[in-house]
Write an enzyme that holds these catalytic residues in place. Structure first.
Site, PDB file in Angstrom:
ATOM      1  N   ASP A  91      -8.505  -3.638  -1.959  1.00 23.25           N
ATOM      2  CA  ASP A  91      -7.535  -2.577  -1.773  1.00 23.25           C
ATOM      3  C   ASP A  91      -8.083  -1.360  -2.525  1.00 23.25           C
ATOM      4  O   ASP A  91      -8.898  -1.492  -3.435  1.00 23.25           O
ATOM      5  CB  ASP A  91      -6.147  -2.991  -2.293  1.00 23.25           C
ATOM      6  CG  ASP A  91      -5.053  -2.168  -1.634  1.00 23.25           C
ATOM      7  OD1 ASP A  91      -3.900  -2.621  -1.602  1.00 23.25           O
ATOM      8  OD2 ASP A  91      -5.369  -1.069  -1.137  1.00 23.25           O
TER       9      ASP A  91
HETATM   10  C1  GLC Z   1      -3.280   1.420  -0.108  1.00 23.45           C
HETATM   11  C2  GLC Z   1      -2.625   0.171   0.425  1.00 23.45           C
HETATM   12  C3  GLC Z   1      -3.412  -0.497   1.515  1.00 23.45           C
HETATM   13  C4  GLC Z   1      -4.122   0.562   2.337  1.00 23.45           C
HETATM   14  C5  GLC Z   1      -5.171   1.174   1.435  1.00 23.45           C
HETATM   15  C6  GLC Z   1      -5.926   2.316   2.120  1.00 23.45           C
HETATM   16  O1  GLC Z   1      -3.118   1.518  -1.480  1.00 23.45           O
HETATM   17  O2  GLC Z   1      -2.244  -0.821  -0.526  1.00 23.45           O
HETATM   18  O3  GLC Z   1      -2.486  -1.230   2.315  1.00 23.45           O
HETATM   19  O4  GLC Z   1      -4.726  -0.029   3.479  1.00 23.45           O
HETATM   20  O5  GLC Z   1      -4.633   1.642   0.211  1.00 23.45           O
HETATM   21  O6  GLC Z   1      -5.073   3.385   2.357  1.00 23.45           O
END
Ligand code: GLC
Length: 740
Positions: free
Chosen positions: A262
């Site tokens: 993440d």
């Molecule tokens: C965010 C989310 C994730 C997302 C990623 C990219 O913090 O937790 O679901 O795909 O970052 O935006």
């Protein structure tokens, strides 16, 4: 030395080109042969560059070999608008306004896996068309607390329902040579403290509840990517967690794709190398804006390269990471197919509209729905009748090509039949951006009235309406349905409860349409004529809702979660240990304990005999069905339940037959009162009867035995219950299971 290596490598590559197409560029060659050939041509530096971000949403390819970058895109409900290379700001493109599909909670509420496949195929087409190789979806975290701000992105409170809907979604996405990326792996069941909470859960609840849909997505759905989450588990961040990534995902489940952190989920170089992550995204900096190319300072960039060069890190493990990234590239942008997808086409809008209408759940209807032919004056009350809800909510926010509001959809549907007026009724958080039909532009709603005046105006107009339709609920603002925040209450915000009661006093013909991705308390449920659980439906929101309220579509949605009366009844209520957790002394880490264990959602309410407002799996229709007495047969591994289902009303409709199973009691072993074991949705014309068969694997009888770290079935009498919801189980069948 490095120069010599580079020259030799180039020569080898050029040499290979000179002799004909290299294996990795032979699109007809077996995947693993292409992977090995490409790996063998790469330098150490090229390998490492492939394992971390080079921009906000991409990682490096190998320009020298003609291997492209890998591009990721949010999100589960549509392809996020383009952001700049190096920060979150909107890049201002003019060709990236997408189809906004319904939220996944709505998809779960359809209980129709074929629609999940159609959904996945459509959103995958949009990702492919936008040149995105990895779609950061679906989210399959379980609804553990109704306060979790991101439940609208997920598939409810039951692992079987979530699994049955996630697998076809993944297959649909990947049919476009786009990798689906299951997230957030794992135990990311709240947004408050999401980066710093250490989740304590039994292995039994971990495997029976929280990993179940992830396992189905990988083992059955063949997901090509998985996103480890921000939170900690066993005191290790999930993005740096060898038990989750190496032991369970890549080991037990034989996952051959990539684990994509993440964004910002990686914190420590040695831990992330030990943890087995493949691709580090979003760490700390906005890349180039730091005093050097900060992407090189990522944990899996120069720090990793140094450890590889001085022998502290394994080249064998490096090559496994690179194989996985190459495999993903050869499955997506370098796949044999030339398919380029489709974008905002009529078929995608039709899919969005159909799923939206089919996911809407009719919870109460005293006969005011569908809207009668003699209704001439309709009053809509509530911000959500006009507010854009495709924007906000965090990373799932979209730049939608269009968003039909409930006011627009109903005005169009009732044109020439009824006059449709609107009153704001309350002032919510954040600006209300709406789509001005006349100016054909998005405008910010201005307001001079105070709350009292807004209520007075709405109530006054309600007195003179034939029908009042309240369209409220939550929204995508902070502490509503929004990432990185949790809700602060189970109740509707902005004084909506009092407003609904005032409107009901003024006019008993009131329908409440609750738009939310989470359960809300409904203290006014007994005072209104109808209740509709609506969702964030995206581009076709107003049309889907109008289709249901006018009867064009007979509602067939069923709740993917329980709606409790009050927060105190929920499984995570208590002294804070279960939620939001307990802050460690002198530490930024908090500990959150899943003491309710396997008793999530209806498993809790049923087992503890706690009454609820509306039960899991519940939903009404404008027609009526009869579910006949089932019979059961068994092969070695499957029970097959067969029953006649009849439409005994006057309108065509669809019913979802649900089967739950209750296990025999064993001293010292907590078992849920019952759990979903299977379901099937059947479409029926008025008067039609169909025979419906539902296969239930014998393995559904099992529980996870922590002592043997395996699934175990207790011999004895199992009771299968069959009905139209978890609380309407008309038939029971006893089945004896004996150990062979
Ligand atoms: C965010 C989310 C994730 C997302 C990623 C990219 O913090 O937790 O679901 O795909 O970052 O935006």
């Amino acid at each position: 030395m490095k120069i010599v290596v580079a020259i030799v490598s180039c020569a080898l590559a050029l040499g290979a080109f000179a002799q004909g197409t290299p294996k990795y560029l032979d699109f007809t060659a077996p995947l693993e042969e292409r992977v090995e050939d490409a790996l063998g041509r790469m330098t150490l530096e090229e390998k490492v560059k492939m394992l971390h971000a080079q921009s906000k949403f991409s990682s490096a390819g190998v320009p020298r070999l003609g291997i492209p970058e890998l591009w990721c895109a949010d999100g589960p409900h549509g392809i996020r608008g383009e952001v700049f290379w190096d920060n979150w700001d909107n890049a201002g493109w003019t060709n990236d306004s997408c189809t906004a599909f319904p939220a996944l909670t709505c998809l779960a509420a359809t209980w129709r896996p074929e629609l999940a496949r159609e959904y996945g195929r459509a959103i995958g087409e949009e990702a492919r068309y936008r040149g995105k190789d990895v779609l950061l979806a679906p989210g399959v975290n379980m609804l553990r607390t109704p306060l979790n701000g991101r439940n609208f992105e997920y598939l409810g409170e039951d692992p079987l329902l979530a699994s049955k809907m996630a697998v076809p979604y993944i297959e649909g996405v990947q049919s476009n040579n786009v990798a689906a990326c299951l997230k957030h792996f794992a135990l990311n069941n709240n947004e408050l403290n999401r980066n710093t909470c250490d989740v304590h859960v039994s292995d039994r609840a971990l495997f029976e509840i929280y990993l179940s849909a992830f396992k189905a997505g990988v083992v059955e759905g063949g997901a090509w990517a998985v996103m480890p989450s921000y939170n900690l588990f066993e005191n290790r961040h999930a993005c740096e967690n060898p038990r989750l990534i190496k032991e369970i995902l890549k080991g037990d489940w034989d996952f051959d794709g990539i684990t994509v952190s993440d964004w910002g989920g990686v914190h420590n170089t040695d831990l992330v190398i030990d943890g087995g992550l493949d691709l580090e995204m979003g760490t700390g900096t906005d890349g180039l804006t730091a005093n050097m190319n900060a992407y090189d300072t990522y944990h899996m960039a120069n720090p990793y390269l140094e450890r590889l060069r001085d022998g502290r890190a394994s080249v064998e493990e490096l090559d496994d990471h690179v194989r996985r990234v190459l495999r993903t590239i050869f499955r997506t942008s370098m796949a044999p197919s030339h398919w380029k997808g489709r974008f905002t086409c009529p078929e995608h809008y039709a899919t969005a509209r159909r799923i939206g209408a089919e996911g809407i759940v009719l919870l109460k209807n005293d006969g005011v729905l569908p809207i009668a032919e003699n209704v001439r004056k309709v009053l809509l009350v509530g911000e959500n009748a006009v507010k854009m809800l495709t924007i906000g909510g965090g990373s799932s926010s979209l730049k939608a090509q269009k968003e039909i509001s409930p006011l627009q959809g109903l005005s169009e549907a009732l044109q020439g039949k009824a006059e449709v007026a609107w009153e704001r009724g309350y002032i919510g958080a954040g600006g209300v951006i709406y789509n001005n039909v006349k100016s054909r532009d998005f405008e910010l709603l201005s307001e001079r009235r105070d709350s009292a005046a807004l209520v007075a105006d709405a109530v006054e107009k309600a007195r003179n309406a034939d029908l009042v339709i309240f369209v409220g609920g939550l929204n995508k603002e902070e502490h509503q349905d929004c990432e990185d925040r949790d809700r602060l209450s189970l109740n509707l915000p902005y004084g909506q409860d009092a407003l609904i009661e005032a409107l009901a006093d003024a006019n008993p013909n009131i329908v409440v349409v609750n738009i939310s991705g989470n359960p809300v308390a409904m203290p006014w449920a007994g005072k209104v004529a109808a209740i509709v659980q609506d969702w964030y439906l995206g581009s076709e929101a107003g049309n889907s809702l109008a289709d249901v309220l006018t009867g064009t579509v007979n509602p067939s949605g069923k709740l993917p979660f329980t709606i409790p009366y009050r927060l105190e009844d929920t499984p995570t209520w208590g002294d804070g240990r279960r939620y939001p957790g307990i802050q460690r002394a002198d530490s930024h880490i908090s500990d959150i304990y899943y003491d309710e264990d396997i008793l999530i959602g209806y498993r809790w309410y049923d087992t503890k005999k706690i009454p609820v407002q509306f039960p899991f799996g519940y939903g009404l229709s404008y027609t009526r069905f009869d579910i006949g007495t089932p019979t059961v047969s068994r092969t070695d591994s499957i029970y097959t339940f067969t029953m006649d289902v009849s439409n005994i009303g006057s309108l065509k409709g669809a019913e979802t037959v649900q089967i739950y199973v209750s296990a025999p009691k064993v001293k010292g072993l907590v078992r849920e009162a019952k759990k979903l074991a299977g379901f099937a949705k059947v479409d029926l014309l008025p008067g039609e009867t169909r025979s419906v068969s539902i296969d239930v694997p014998v393995s559904v009888l099992a529980y996870y035995d922590e002592e043997t770290a395996s699934e175990r079935i207790v011999p004895g009498k199992y009771v299968f219950s069959v009905g139209a919801s978890s609380a309407e189980l008309l038939h029971k069948i006893n089945v004896r299971y004996d150990e062979k």
